[in-house]
Design an enzyme around this catalytic site. Sequence first.
Site: not given
Length: 623
Positions: A209, A321, A349
């Site tokens: 991320s 995601d 994610h």
Amino acid sequence: MRRSSPKVLAVLLVSTLIPAVPAAAAEPPAIVVQNNATQPVFSRADAVKQTVFVEVAGTDSDHDGRPDRVAVDILRPKETEQGLKVPTIMEASPYYAGIDFTVPNHVVDVDENGNPVPTLRSSQARPEPLVFDGYYDNYFLPLGYAVALVENLGSGRATGCPTTGDVNETAGPKAAIDWLNGRAKGFDEAGNPVSATWSTGNVGMIGTSYNGTLPNAVATTGVEGLKTIVPIAAISSWYDYYRANGGVVAPGGYQGEDADVLAKAVLTRQGKEICRPVMDALTAAQDRITGDYSAFWDARNYLNDVHKVRASVFVVHGLNDWNVKTKQFAQWFDRVRTPKKIWLHMSGHRDPWSLRAREWFRQLHGWFDHFLYGLDSGILREPAADVETAPGVWGQHRTWPLPGAVPVHLWPGSGGKLGLLPKPALARESFTDQKERTAEQLAAAAPGPDPNRLAWVTSALPADVRISGTPTVTVRASLRDGASPYLTALLVDYGTDARPTGASVPAGETWCYGESVPGDSGCLVLRNHALAETPFKVVTRGWLDVRNRHSAARTDPIRPGRTYSFTWDLQPNDYVFKQGHRIGLVLLSTDRDFTLRYPPGTVVEVSPGHSSIRLPVVFGRIR
């Protein structure tokens, strides 16, 4: 007393005249390599831990007249105190000191001019980043690697201010790499200078991320010593995270978040009030009214400098995601020109370790050994792309998108049919925008009629159909009687199936490595995809602000009732539509979970015969 013999006296005399020969100097410790792979011979438990404050020369993001500093926590084998030199695996992050969950998101219900309506601003809790405690240090330190955790500017013990993705944030981890190569100043907590005498200078950055985005950013500086990056669920352009084709579009699950909200959430340094002017400037510059691409977003677009990347790149991303959308990995992987590899899994994610742990660590180990130690691990002779096409079913390919994909156009027809032949004489169809129902709710009953969307669906597929790449849609339409500027397209798989939910469930097996035993942080509970039996799935979607039909950087108002041709991209994907399922195209305006929500009532009139969706088809038949 006994007298010594002449022979003994001679020996004693010689020994006093000839200096003693010193013992051979001990060889410094070294890594152990077997079968072209580093071996776990160093103790994680005995590792040296130190904290270094690295000066970020030339960066003063809080404008206090002093260079910013970042805190770097380091773990390295104790043998580095005895002459062993090792490379470093680095994870930079703004999250190490936590997140301020009280920062509210922006209002997404707006008036006809795009201004927020006077409603309560909501605060959505952004979960802590998915971090496996001891992931890198437990596995890689015993192999002969140091691990460095770098706090981002404005977070924790760092100074400066977070600015969500621009050059200021890139400067922090870059300075840490410079310090590891002797080019930047570092200090201990007492202010004494510290050097990385134990470092080879070779660095690999990794993270998920935001922590995966920073490797992309730093790589575009071309900094010497950064040999490889492993960006997982990472951003390549912040515009495409908070915007899409001229429209304000949220990351999935965080409606109303924007660049300023994220910066305030990770502003955890002492004396954060010094950053208030910086936060106010972010809010003013990001522009939630037009959603246009601007200098603000251009400064946060790493694709501009992808030609400067010297590090190899191992991209990892979830095909489901919707936080960091799939366009982020596709455009980055396409443009990188250094040695590269890609993993695409069916989850959301997340880091992939728990879904395919042994193979993940095998490949990651080979990757770091090759680029940080120069070993011929064989990793570059393996296929470059690993793609999961069904839960636990992986294929390997030469590259991605899969070679041989052919563009196939599907055209709306009468009676909600979607087929291979255009029918330009079809009558126009219309729907009215609303903002209360989600896209999934609108798509559920397709191709049946619904006043708030249009939908077309193919016949049952005679064979599996695989797409790989970026679908695009063209719609001939007019808009009138309302304020919403959005057009949203959904590509839908209609057919009941057990599909991954994005979550995972334990598989009942624990895998330990290094010195760990069950219960330690060096043990993984292997997991499988959590599955749900669903009658349809939104495979991908895309959004357009019709005022940006010519350019994401320019707003051109439309004339109400006038017909235009609009073309825009959907998020890239790799997906198999199963035999017997049907492919659907759904058109709507407001996407409740992603777009701004203008007052309802916009009427969208579509010419089906002049509209189509183009799919990158690898194999299969559609009728």
